[in-house]
Design a protein around this motif. Sequence first.
Motif, mmCIF file in Angstrom:
data_model
loop_
_atom_site.group_PDB
_atom_site.id
_atom_site.type_symbol
_atom_site.label_atom_id
_atom_site.label_comp_id
_atom_site.label_asym_id
_atom_site.label_seq_id
_atom_site.Cartn_x
_atom_site.Cartn_y
_atom_site.Cartn_z
ATOM 1 N N ARG A 1 46.114 43.942 34.825
ATOM 2 C CA ARG A 1 45.170 43.203 34.006
ATOM 3 C C ARG A 1 45.902 42.544 32.839
ATOM 4 O O ARG A 1 45.647 41.401 32.487
ATOM 5 C CB ARG A 1 44.092 44.142 33.461
ATOM 6 C CG ARG A 1 43.045 43.424 32.622
ATOM 7 C CD ARG A 1 42.032 44.381 32.036
ATOM 8 N NE ARG A 1 42.639 45.254 31.050
ATOM 9 C CZ ARG A 1 41.942 45.981 30.203
ATOM 10 N NH1 ARG A 1 40.639 45.978 30.237
ATOM 11 N NH2 ARG A 1 42.552 46.760 29.332
ATOM 12 N N GLU B 1 48.007 39.384 33.909
ATOM 13 C CA GLU B 1 47.316 38.201 34.394
ATOM 14 C C GLU B 1 46.770 37.312 33.279
ATOM 15 O O GLU B 1 46.426 36.181 33.503
ATOM 16 C CB GLU B 1 46.149 38.623 35.304
ATOM 17 C CG GLU B 1 46.595 39.196 36.628
ATOM 18 C CD GLU B 1 47.335 38.184 37.457
ATOM 19 O OE1 GLU B 1 48.238 38.587 38.207
ATOM 20 O OE2 GLU B 1 47.023 36.991 37.334
ATOM 21 N N VAL C 1 41.455 35.769 32.944
ATOM 22 C CA VAL C 1 40.931 36.409 34.148
ATOM 23 C C VAL C 1 40.572 37.872 33.946
ATOM 24 O O VAL C 1 39.974 38.473 34.805
ATOM 25 C CB VAL C 1 41.954 36.318 35.310
ATOM 26 C CG1 VAL C 1 42.146 34.888 35.728
ATOM 27 C CG2 VAL C 1 43.293 36.927 34.899
ATOM 28 N N ARG C 2 40.914 38.437 32.825
ATOM 29 C CA ARG C 2 40.585 39.837 32.631
ATOM 30 C C ARG C 2 39.255 39.965 31.887
ATOM 31 O O ARG C 2 38.887 39.082 31.121
ATOM 32 C CB ARG C 2 41.689 40.558 31.869
ATOM 33 C CG ARG C 2 41.849 40.130 30.424
ATOM 34 C CD ARG C 2 43.099 40.743 29.824
ATOM 35 N NE ARG C 2 43.218 40.387 28.410
ATOM 36 C CZ ARG C 2 44.325 40.536 27.720
ATOM 37 N NH1 ARG C 2 45.401 40.980 28.307
ATOM 38 N NH2 ARG C 2 44.371 40.213 26.444
ATOM 39 N N LEU D 1 39.170 42.712 41.705
ATOM 40 C CA LEU D 1 40.565 43.053 41.970
ATOM 41 C C LEU D 1 40.717 43.413 43.438
ATOM 42 O O LEU D 1 39.752 43.836 44.079
ATOM 43 C CB LEU D 1 41.009 44.241 41.120
ATOM 44 C CG LEU D 1 40.927 44.121 39.597
ATOM 45 C CD1 LEU D 1 41.343 45.437 38.947
ATOM 46 C CD2 LEU D 1 41.784 42.988 39.088
ATOM 47 N N ASN E 1 46.122 43.241 42.425
ATOM 48 C CA ASN E 1 46.119 41.888 41.885
ATOM 49 C C ASN E 1 44.707 41.422 41.543
ATOM 50 O O ASN E 1 43.719 41.943 42.075
ATOM 51 C CB ASN E 1 46.719 40.906 42.912
ATOM 52 C CG ASN E 1 48.141 41.278 43.290
ATOM 53 O OD1 ASN E 1 49.028 41.328 42.448
ATOM 54 N ND2 ASN E 1 48.354 41.555 44.572
ATOM 55 N N VAL E 2 44.642 40.438 40.662
ATOM 56 C CA VAL E 2 43.368 39.789 40.372
ATOM 57 C C VAL E 2 42.961 38.971 41.591
ATOM 58 O O VAL E 2 43.783 38.248 42.175
ATOM 59 C CB VAL E 2 43.497 38.870 39.136
ATOM 60 C CG1 VAL E 2 42.234 38.038 38.949
ATOM 61 C CG2 VAL E 2 43.756 39.701 37.899
ATOM 62 N N ARG F 1 41.603 35.991 42.974
ATOM 63 C CA ARG F 1 41.300 34.640 42.510
ATOM 64 C C ARG F 1 40.207 33.978 43.341
ATOM 65 O O ARG F 1 39.705 32.907 42.979
ATOM 66 C CB ARG F 1 42.572 33.785 42.514
ATOM 67 C CG ARG F 1 43.664 34.366 41.619
ATOM 68 C CD ARG F 1 44.816 33.415 41.391
ATOM 69 N NE ARG F 1 45.863 34.039 40.604
ATOM 70 C CZ ARG F 1 45.846 34.161 39.276
ATOM 71 N NH1 ARG F 1 44.802 33.717 38.610
ATOM 72 N NH2 ARG F 1 46.855 34.732 38.640
ATOM 73 N N LYS G 1 32.288 34.077 37.677
ATOM 74 C CA LYS G 1 33.396 34.972 37.353
ATOM 75 C C LYS G 1 33.232 35.608 35.981
ATOM 76 O O LYS G 1 34.143 36.293 35.500
ATOM 77 C CB LYS G 1 34.718 34.187 37.392
ATOM 78 C CG LYS G 1 35.069 33.621 38.769
ATOM 79 C CD LYS G 1 36.394 32.893 38.725
ATOM 80 C CE LYS G 1 36.763 32.352 40.108
ATOM 81 N NZ LYS G 1 38.069 31.660 40.094
#
Length: 241
Positions: free
Chosen positions: A8, A11, A15-16, A124, A133-134, A136, A221
């Motif tokens: 987290r 990134e 995005v977190r 995730l 990973n995030v 996407r 998101k």
Amino acid sequence: MDPIRGERKQEGASVRPGFSEALLGKKGWLAGGPRRLACRSLNCMEWSLLPPATKEMETQTSVVKGRFMGDPSHEYEHTELQKVNEGEKVFEEEVVFQIKEETRLVSVIDQIDKAVAVIPRGALFKTPFGPINVNRTFEGLSLSEAKKLSSYFHFREPVELKNKTLLEKAELDPSLDFMDSLEHDIPRGSWSVQMERGNALVVLRSLLWPGLTFYHAPRTKNYGYIYVGTGEKNLDLPFML
């Protein structure tokens, strides 16, 4: 290192999930943040970095009850009876411990973060080789999914997942279901789920740590969580449900 938290951090903020923490003391506010970068402030203008939480801090501060004073330099006094041996004689002696409020603040932030930090399912993903990973491609939960506690995970290393049977694990998607679900939290009923703004926003509130609020806009998101409270766990919750 915590791979979930570490990923987290790498990134970036775009995005977190957002998270901040404000604890109300008797003399004012103590503000904090997530355990990877915790700070404190009395005026929300001048900030001081807090040390990382340790198991020793948690044990030390567990004896302190009640409200925060709102003064980081304040010291709580705790008296314990310890057995002392002098030859063949054994007697009890009172030992007074000093516990700083700042140490307690670090410990409580860490406890709240571990107990009720939340992330939606699918935000995730875990690769077959282990790294997290995030995602996407995550476009948010659907409206029907957003209303279910099973669609949200504890944002921490899994604890209960390790205790599941092989049959239970067979029903899970290992790339998405690698954290503990809020659905199985004990006591049952420790979360409230509410739809607001004409189903445009879902809000989760912790009844175990009053003051923790998580939000998510379905099909987007956008999600995050914040804690604003006194830093006291609701130990009476099992008797209130």
